[in-house]
Design a protein around this motif. Structure first.
Motif, PDB file in Angstrom:
ATOM      1  N   MET A   1      15.169  13.212  -5.300  1.00 37.67           N
ATOM      2  CA  MET A   1      14.185  12.315  -5.899  1.00 37.67           C
ATOM      3  C   MET A   1      12.756  12.689  -5.514  1.00 37.67           C
ATOM      4  O   MET A   1      11.813  12.334  -6.202  1.00 37.67           O
ATOM      5  CB  MET A   1      14.447  10.867  -5.469  1.00 37.67           C
ATOM      6  CG  MET A   1      15.742  10.305  -5.975  1.00 37.67           C
ATOM      7  SD  MET A   1      15.658   9.935  -7.720  1.00 37.67           S
ATOM      8  CE  MET A   1      17.213   9.145  -7.988  1.00 37.67           C
ATOM      9  N   SER A   2      12.595  13.407  -4.402  1.00 35.88           N
ATOM     10  CA  SER A   2      11.245  13.743  -3.951  1.00 35.88           C
ATOM     11  C   SER A   2      10.634  14.896  -4.739  1.00 35.88           C
ATOM     12  O   SER A   2       9.432  15.103  -4.687  1.00 35.88           O
ATOM     13  CB  SER A   2      11.260  14.092  -2.461  1.00 35.88           C
ATOM     14  OG  SER A   2      11.954  15.306  -2.234  1.00 35.88           O
ATOM     15  N   ARG A   3      11.474  15.651  -5.463  1.00 35.50           N
ATOM     16  CA  ARG A   3      10.948  16.747  -6.271  1.00 35.50           C
ATOM     17  C   ARG A   3      10.497  16.206  -7.626  1.00 35.50           C
ATOM     18  O   ARG A   3      11.237  15.466  -8.276  1.00 35.50           O
ATOM     19  CB  ARG A   3      12.017  17.817  -6.479  1.00 35.50           C
ATOM     20  CG  ARG A   3      12.349  18.592  -5.216  1.00 35.50           C
ATOM     21  CD  ARG A   3      13.256  19.768  -5.493  1.00 35.50           C
ATOM     22  NE  ARG A   3      14.596  19.394  -5.909  1.00 35.50           N
ATOM     23  CZ  ARG A   3      15.591  19.110  -5.087  1.00 35.50           C
ATOM     24  NH1 ARG A   3      15.403  19.133  -3.787  1.00 35.50           N
ATOM     25  NH2 ARG A   3      16.780  18.792  -5.550  1.00 35.50           N
ATOM     26  N   PRO A   4       9.299  16.578  -8.051  1.00 36.76           N
ATOM     27  CA  PRO A   4       8.861  16.085  -9.357  1.00 36.76           C
ATOM     28  C   PRO A   4       9.733  16.669 -10.459  1.00 36.76           C
ATOM     29  O   PRO A   4      10.161  17.817 -10.382  1.00 36.76           O
ATOM     30  CB  PRO A   4       7.422  16.599  -9.470  1.00 36.76           C
ATOM     31  CG  PRO A   4       7.333  17.739  -8.512  1.00 36.76           C
ATOM     32  CD  PRO A   4       8.342  17.474  -7.431  1.00 36.76           C
TER      33      PRO A   4
ATOM     34  N   PRO B   1      12.034   3.943  -2.912  1.00 34.29           N
ATOM     35  CA  PRO B   1      11.659   5.247  -3.464  1.00 34.29           C
ATOM     36  C   PRO B   1      12.468   5.648  -4.699  1.00 34.29           C
ATOM     37  O   PRO B   1      11.961   6.336  -5.578  1.00 34.29           O
ATOM     38  CB  PRO B   1      11.891   6.224  -2.308  1.00 34.29           C
ATOM     39  CG  PRO B   1      12.582   5.481  -1.240  1.00 34.29           C
ATOM     40  CD  PRO B   1      12.452   4.017  -1.515  1.00 34.29           C
ATOM     41  N   PHE B   2      13.714   5.217  -4.784  1.00 35.61           N
ATOM     42  CA  PHE B   2      14.521   5.520  -5.965  1.00 35.61           C
ATOM     43  C   PHE B   2      13.961   4.781  -7.182  1.00 35.61           C
ATOM     44  O   PHE B   2      13.864   5.339  -8.265  1.00 35.61           O
ATOM     45  CB  PHE B   2      15.992   5.154  -5.740  1.00 35.61           C
ATOM     46  CG  PHE B   2      16.646   5.989  -4.668  1.00 35.61           C
ATOM     47  CD1 PHE B   2      16.995   7.305  -4.904  1.00 35.61           C
ATOM     48  CD2 PHE B   2      16.890   5.461  -3.410  1.00 35.61           C
ATOM     49  CE1 PHE B   2      17.584   8.088  -3.932  1.00 35.61           C
ATOM     50  CE2 PHE B   2      17.479   6.240  -2.421  1.00 35.61           C
ATOM     51  CZ  PHE B   2      17.818   7.552  -2.678  1.00 35.61           C
TER      52      PHE B   2
ATOM     53  N   THR C   1      10.868   3.737  -7.601  1.00 36.14           N
ATOM     54  CA  THR C   1       9.584   4.361  -7.935  1.00 36.14           C
ATOM     55  C   THR C   1       9.800   5.634  -8.736  1.00 36.14           C
ATOM     56  O   THR C   1       9.160   5.857  -9.766  1.00 36.14           O
ATOM     57  CB  THR C   1       8.785   4.656  -6.649  1.00 36.14           C
ATOM     58  OG1 THR C   1       8.601   3.426  -5.941  1.00 36.14           O
ATOM     59  CG2 THR C   1       7.440   5.285  -6.958  1.00 36.14           C
ATOM     60  N   HIS C   2      10.727   6.477  -8.283  1.00 38.44           N
ATOM     61  CA  HIS C   2      11.009   7.740  -8.977  1.00 38.44           C
ATOM     62  C   HIS C   2      11.553   7.486 -10.379  1.00 38.44           C
ATOM     63  O   HIS C   2      11.083   8.084 -11.348  1.00 38.44           O
ATOM     64  CB  HIS C   2      12.008   8.579  -8.177  1.00 38.44           C
ATOM     65  CG  HIS C   2      12.438   9.822  -8.885  1.00 38.44           C
ATOM     66  ND1 HIS C   2      11.667  10.965  -8.892  1.00 38.44           N
ATOM     67  CD2 HIS C   2      13.528  10.097  -9.637  1.00 38.44           C
ATOM     68  CE1 HIS C   2      12.282  11.900  -9.617  1.00 38.44           C
ATOM     69  NE2 HIS C   2      13.407  11.391 -10.071  1.00 38.44           N
TER      70      HIS C   2
ATOM     71  N   LYS D   1       8.230  20.199 -16.417  1.00 41.53           N
ATOM     72  CA  LYS D   1       8.979  19.957 -15.183  1.00 41.53           C
ATOM     73  C   LYS D   1      10.462  20.198 -15.418  1.00 41.53           C
ATOM     74  O   LYS D   1      10.972  20.061 -16.529  1.00 41.53           O
ATOM     75  CB  LYS D   1       8.772  18.510 -14.741  1.00 41.53           C
ATOM     76  CG  LYS D   1       7.332  18.174 -14.397  1.00 41.53           C
ATOM     77  CD  LYS D   1       7.205  16.693 -14.080  1.00 41.53           C
ATOM     78  CE  LYS D   1       5.761  16.331 -13.824  1.00 41.53           C
ATOM     79  NZ  LYS D   1       5.598  14.868 -13.667  1.00 41.53           N
TER      80      LYS D   1
ATOM     81  N   ALA E   1       9.296   8.673 -13.675  1.00 39.11           N
ATOM     82  CA  ALA E   1       9.726   9.911 -14.349  1.00 39.11           C
ATOM     83  C   ALA E   1       9.721   9.739 -15.864  1.00 39.11           C
ATOM     84  O   ALA E   1       9.989   8.653 -16.379  1.00 39.11           O
ATOM     85  CB  ALA E   1      11.127  10.294 -13.883  1.00 39.11           C
TER      86      ALA E   1
END
Length: 194
Positions: free
Chosen positions: A52-55, A80-81, A83-84, A126, A88
């Motif tokens: 999830m931290s990778r754009p 964080p999940f 938010t991602h 991406k 996205a």
């Protein structure tokens, strides 16, 4: 060209249906939904957080997108999940949806799943990730469009339910890029196409 990575939870006997909730996917009379509950731990959260931290952008089949849009779309908990998922760009492949307005940053891809995703993959941008969406994954795998898999292999068998590769799947070789075992016995295995 963008790459496509797939993340799927799977049982030892290959079942991918109904991981999270009893009523998640009852197609075919499947009554063992929620089998993945109780297997989460800090190791799994950390490993999934790395992805999830990778754009990147996301691709969904209609059913999974509708389920996720209900589960994640309205959330504002700072997780964080969450938010991602909400930030996205989400491409939803469907021949039946009228629009993708139900979840922010969603784009409807109409037409053949393989053709529309192949076109999307060929565009600059991406990398693309898919969570769930097993029917879509089967079609993309058969067309040679999946570059990486992350399997969360759960230590149980169900004996029934939809499996990832039902029917023919072309010979495709992958290399193990890494693996981590959780404290609950789930093996998280990362494979890359050779």
């Amino acid at each position: 060209m963008r790459s496509i990575s797939v993340t799927l939870s799977i049982t030892l006997d290959g079942v991918v249906q109904g991981l999270g909730r009893r009523d998640e996917d009852t197609r075919g009379g499947f009554d063992l939904g929620g089998w993945g509950n109780g297997y989460s731990d800090d190791v799994m959260a950390r490993e999934m957080g790395k992805g999830m931290s990778r754009p990147g952008d996301m691709v969904f089949g209609r059913r999974t997108w509708e389920d996720f849009s209900t589960a994640w779309g309205p959330r504002t908990d700072g997780n964080p999940f969450t938010t991602h998922m909400n930030a996205a760009t989400k491409y939803v492949v469907s021949t039946t949806l009228d629009n993708a307005d139900a979840w922010q940053n969603s784009v409807l891809l109409r037409g053949s799943a393989v053709e529309t995703v192949a076109e999307l993959k060929a565009l600059p941008g991406k990398d693309l990730s898919i969570i769930g969406s097993v029917s879509l994954v089967r079609a993309l795998h058969a067309a040679g469009l999946v570059d990486r898999y992350t399997f969360l292999i759960h230590p149980l068998t169900l004996g029934k339910g939809a499996r990832l590769f039902e029917g023919p799947a072309p010979l495709t070789e992958f290399s193990l890029a890494g693996s981590v075992a959780t404290t609950t016995g789930v093996l998280i295995a990362h494979y890359e196409r050779r």
